[in-house]
Design a protein around this motif. Sequence first.
Motif, PDB file in Angstrom:
ATOM      1  N   GLY A   7      45.008  31.217  32.481  1.00 34.49           N
ATOM      2  CA  GLY A   7      46.226  32.012  32.253  1.00 34.49           C
ATOM      3  C   GLY A   7      47.185  31.903  33.421  1.00 34.49           C
ATOM      4  O   GLY A   7      47.736  32.904  33.877  1.00 34.49           O
ATOM      5  N   ALA A   8      47.388  30.663  33.891  1.00 33.31           N
ATOM      6  CA  ALA A   8      48.208  30.448  35.096  1.00 33.31           C
ATOM      7  C   ALA A   8      49.700  30.485  34.757  1.00 33.31           C
ATOM      8  O   ALA A   8      50.456  29.565  35.072  1.00 33.31           O
ATOM      9  CB  ALA A   8      47.815  29.122  35.758  1.00 33.31           C
ATOM     10  N   SER A   9      50.101  31.552  34.101  1.00 40.88           N
ATOM     11  CA  SER A   9      51.504  31.744  33.695  1.00 40.88           C
ATOM     12  C   SER A   9      52.261  32.397  34.845  1.00 40.88           C
ATOM     13  O   SER A   9      51.691  32.680  35.889  1.00 40.88           O
ATOM     14  CB  SER A   9      51.540  32.679  32.492  1.00 40.88           C
ATOM     15  OG  SER A   9      51.272  33.991  32.935  1.00 40.88           O
ATOM     16  N   GLU A  37      46.104  26.560  31.299  1.00 34.53           N
ATOM     17  CA  GLU A  37      46.978  27.247  30.343  1.00 34.53           C
ATOM     18  C   GLU A  37      46.603  26.816  28.939  1.00 34.53           C
ATOM     19  O   GLU A  37      45.928  25.799  28.748  1.00 34.53           O
ATOM     20  CB  GLU A  37      48.458  26.905  30.611  1.00 34.53           C
ATOM     21  CG  GLU A  37      49.230  27.997  31.323  1.00 34.53           C
ATOM     22  CD  GLU A  37      49.375  29.253  30.478  1.00 34.53           C
ATOM     23  OE1 GLU A  37      48.885  29.304  29.336  1.00 34.53           O
ATOM     24  OE2 GLU A  37      49.976  30.208  30.970  1.00 34.53           O
ATOM     25  N   ASP A  64      42.886  25.967  24.424  1.00 40.58           N
ATOM     26  CA  ASP A  64      42.842  27.321  23.854  1.00 40.58           C
ATOM     27  C   ASP A  64      41.462  27.925  24.114  1.00 40.58           C
ATOM     28  O   ASP A  64      40.452  27.455  23.588  1.00 40.58           O
ATOM     29  CB  ASP A  64      43.118  27.229  22.344  1.00 40.58           C
ATOM     30  CG  ASP A  64      43.168  28.594  21.677  1.00 40.58           C
ATOM     31  OD1 ASP A  64      42.787  29.602  22.316  1.00 40.58           O
ATOM     32  OD2 ASP A  64      43.580  28.651  20.506  1.00 40.58           O
ATOM     33  N   LEU A  65      41.432  28.988  24.898  1.00 41.32           N
ATOM     34  CA  LEU A  65      40.150  29.602  25.284  1.00 41.32           C
ATOM     35  C   LEU A  65      39.448  30.282  24.116  1.00 41.32           C
ATOM     36  O   LEU A  65      38.291  30.681  24.238  1.00 41.32           O
ATOM     37  CB  LEU A  65      40.373  30.593  26.428  1.00 41.32           C
ATOM     38  CG  LEU A  65      40.694  29.940  27.774  1.00 41.32           C
ATOM     39  CD1 LEU A  65      41.257  30.980  28.747  1.00 41.32           C
ATOM     40  CD2 LEU A  65      39.467  29.273  28.381  1.00 41.32           C
ATOM     41  N   ALA A  92      43.076  34.847  31.855  1.00 38.76           N
ATOM     42  CA  ALA A  92      43.788  34.807  30.563  1.00 38.76           C
ATOM     43  C   ALA A  92      43.360  35.968  29.688  1.00 38.76           C
ATOM     44  O   ALA A  92      42.177  36.319  29.627  1.00 38.76           O
ATOM     45  CB  ALA A  92      43.506  33.489  29.852  1.00 38.76           C
ATOM     46  N   GLY A  93      44.322  36.566  29.028  1.00 41.72           N
ATOM     47  CA  GLY A  93      44.009  37.690  28.149  1.00 41.72           C
ATOM     48  C   GLY A  93      45.147  37.912  27.176  1.00 41.72           C
ATOM     49  O   GLY A  93      46.287  37.495  27.425  1.00 41.72           O
ATOM     50  N   ILE A  94      44.825  38.563  26.077  1.00 41.45           N
ATOM     51  CA  ILE A  94      45.839  38.833  25.057  1.00 41.45           C
ATOM     52  C   ILE A  94      45.711  40.270  24.554  1.00 41.45           C
ATOM     53  O   ILE A  94      44.663  40.903  24.717  1.00 41.45           O
ATOM     54  CB  ILE A  94      45.715  37.863  23.855  1.00 41.45           C
ATOM     55  CG1 ILE A  94      44.270  37.811  23.326  1.00 41.45           C
ATOM     56  CG2 ILE A  94      46.204  36.480  24.222  1.00 41.45           C
ATOM     57  CD1 ILE A  94      44.105  37.000  22.054  1.00 41.45           C
ATOM     58  N   ALA A 141      40.047  42.423  34.052  1.00 37.24           N
ATOM     59  CA  ALA A 141      39.776  43.340  32.944  1.00 37.24           C
ATOM     60  C   ALA A 141      41.010  44.198  32.734  1.00 37.24           C
ATOM     61  O   ALA A 141      42.137  43.689  32.683  1.00 37.24           O
ATOM     62  CB  ALA A 141      38.530  44.161  33.245  1.00 37.24           C
ATOM     63  N   LYS A 159      37.765  44.531  26.831  1.00 36.48           N
ATOM     64  CA  LYS A 159      37.780  44.627  28.295  1.00 36.48           C
ATOM     65  C   LYS A 159      36.575  45.424  28.814  1.00 36.48           C
ATOM     66  O   LYS A 159      36.058  45.137  29.900  1.00 36.48           O
ATOM     67  CB  LYS A 159      39.102  45.254  28.763  1.00 36.48           C
ATOM     68  CG  LYS A 159      40.335  44.380  28.493  1.00 36.48           C
ATOM     69  CD  LYS A 159      40.324  43.078  29.279  1.00 36.48           C
ATOM     70  CE  LYS A 159      41.659  42.347  29.200  1.00 36.48           C
ATOM     71  NZ  LYS A 159      41.739  41.137  30.019  1.00 36.48           N
ATOM     72  N   GLY A 186      46.321  48.471  36.222  1.00 40.83           N
ATOM     73  CA  GLY A 186      46.960  49.550  35.460  1.00 40.83           C
ATOM     74  C   GLY A 186      48.165  48.982  34.746  1.00 40.83           C
ATOM     75  O   GLY A 186      48.075  47.934  34.098  1.00 40.83           O
ATOM     76  N   ILE A 188      51.285  46.933  34.708  1.00 42.24           N
ATOM     77  CA  ILE A 188      51.842  45.873  35.558  1.00 42.24           C
ATOM     78  C   ILE A 188      52.986  45.185  34.806  1.00 42.24           C
ATOM     79  O   ILE A 188      52.850  44.867  33.620  1.00 42.24           O
ATOM     80  CB  ILE A 188      50.760  44.807  35.907  1.00 42.24           C
ATOM     81  CG1 ILE A 188      49.451  45.471  36.380  1.00 42.24           C
ATOM     82  CG2 ILE A 188      51.290  43.827  36.950  1.00 42.24           C
ATOM     83  CD1 ILE A 188      49.525  46.266  37.654  1.00 42.24           C
ATOM     84  N   PRO A 191      54.956  38.924  32.101  1.00 45.08           N
ATOM     85  CA  PRO A 191      55.447  38.433  30.808  1.00 45.08           C
ATOM     86  C   PRO A 191      54.747  39.084  29.620  1.00 45.08           C
ATOM     87  O   PRO A 191      55.329  39.195  28.535  1.00 45.08           O
ATOM     88  CB  PRO A 191      55.145  36.937  30.869  1.00 45.08           C
ATOM     89  CG  PRO A 191      55.203  36.609  32.321  1.00 45.08           C
ATOM     90  CD  PRO A 191      54.623  37.817  33.019  1.00 45.08           C
ATOM     91  N   LEU A 192      53.489  39.549  29.820  1.00 49.49           N
ATOM     92  CA  LEU A 192      52.763  40.213  28.727  1.00 49.49           C
ATOM     93  C   LEU A 192      53.431  41.527  28.335  1.00 49.49           C
ATOM     94  O   LEU A 192      53.360  41.959  27.192  1.00 49.49           O
ATOM     95  CB  LEU A 192      51.319  40.474  29.169  1.00 49.49           C
ATOM     96  CG  LEU A 192      50.295  40.954  28.149  1.00 49.49           C
ATOM     97  CD1 LEU A 192      49.914  39.836  27.186  1.00 49.49           C
ATOM     98  CD2 LEU A 192      49.031  41.459  28.855  1.00 49.49           C
TER      99      LEU A 192
END
Length: 263
Positions: A7-9, A37, A64-65, A92-94, A141, A159, A186, A188, A191-192
Amino acid sequence: MRILVTGASPGIGGTTCRMLAERALGRGEVPCIAACEIRRTPEVEALAAELGDAGARVIVLAGDLADPSVPARLVADAVDQFGGLDAVVSNAGITAPSPINDLDVAQWDRLMAVNTRATLLLAQAAWPALRDSEGALVAIASMSGMGAHPGMGAYSPSKAALISLCQVLAQEWAGDHINVNTVSPGMIRTPLTWQVYENNRIARDRAALVPWGRVGEPEDIARVICFLLSPDAEYVTGQNILTDGGFVDSLYSHIPGRPTREV
Ligand code: NAP
């Protein structure tokens, strides 16, 4: 230092790559970073070029993880290119907001695959290299994994399971001197979450909820990751470091009618 970061965005992952590289270069080391990525985005290519110009060795790996074959391939490529690995940052997380009642199996499976299973598969693949280097794994997490976050679908369960997975790994790997820890951010601004903070009123209201007086920035999380990967954290393993400006613990401050001085 040879590090794989998923997730190196431009969010927490990219900021962590930049901070790890700057600190290693400052020590006179050449950092080797595998910036992973989901695809080769202009942002990750720009990050690689920027850090490469500064003196780091950066490879961009795509995949794609959610695909169970991808984590091992990313680790194998990084180990092959760098001749080993000192650290994995599973970042990386969604999210997929939804009431639990409306959650379908595909949404549940995708969140668990990216947010939880990918770390398991990265860890299994990286273990021989991390054992050789007495390295470290840090997974990102969330405060949402430490309590119930309603309306966020499978995010909290994914998580919470990630924190538990890393606690078990920390025990099983302690004899190999591999540190395993999680960082739970907490609120942050990344971009997410940028769409939330586009609304000035919501941004102000969120900041007002945080005892520290502001929402977090990617740098707040990257600094904790850098600490956990540093020699200063040699004896720290199995920990989940909540990094939230005091937000989660502030609940009792909002109890109406609570005593404000001794009687
Ligand atoms: P972000 O900028 O969206 O970072 C997430 C990264 O994961 C992006 O690079 C994204 O790639 C990548 N990714 C998503 N799905 C993927 C997949 N299937 N395969 C490979 N890569 C994938 O958000 P962030 O806020 O920095 O999040 C980093 C971590 O912090 C996440 O684990 C998140 O859950 C956690 N976190 C964030 C907050 C917050 O308030 N921001 C709070 C608590 C926890 P693309 O951008 O190309 O899709």
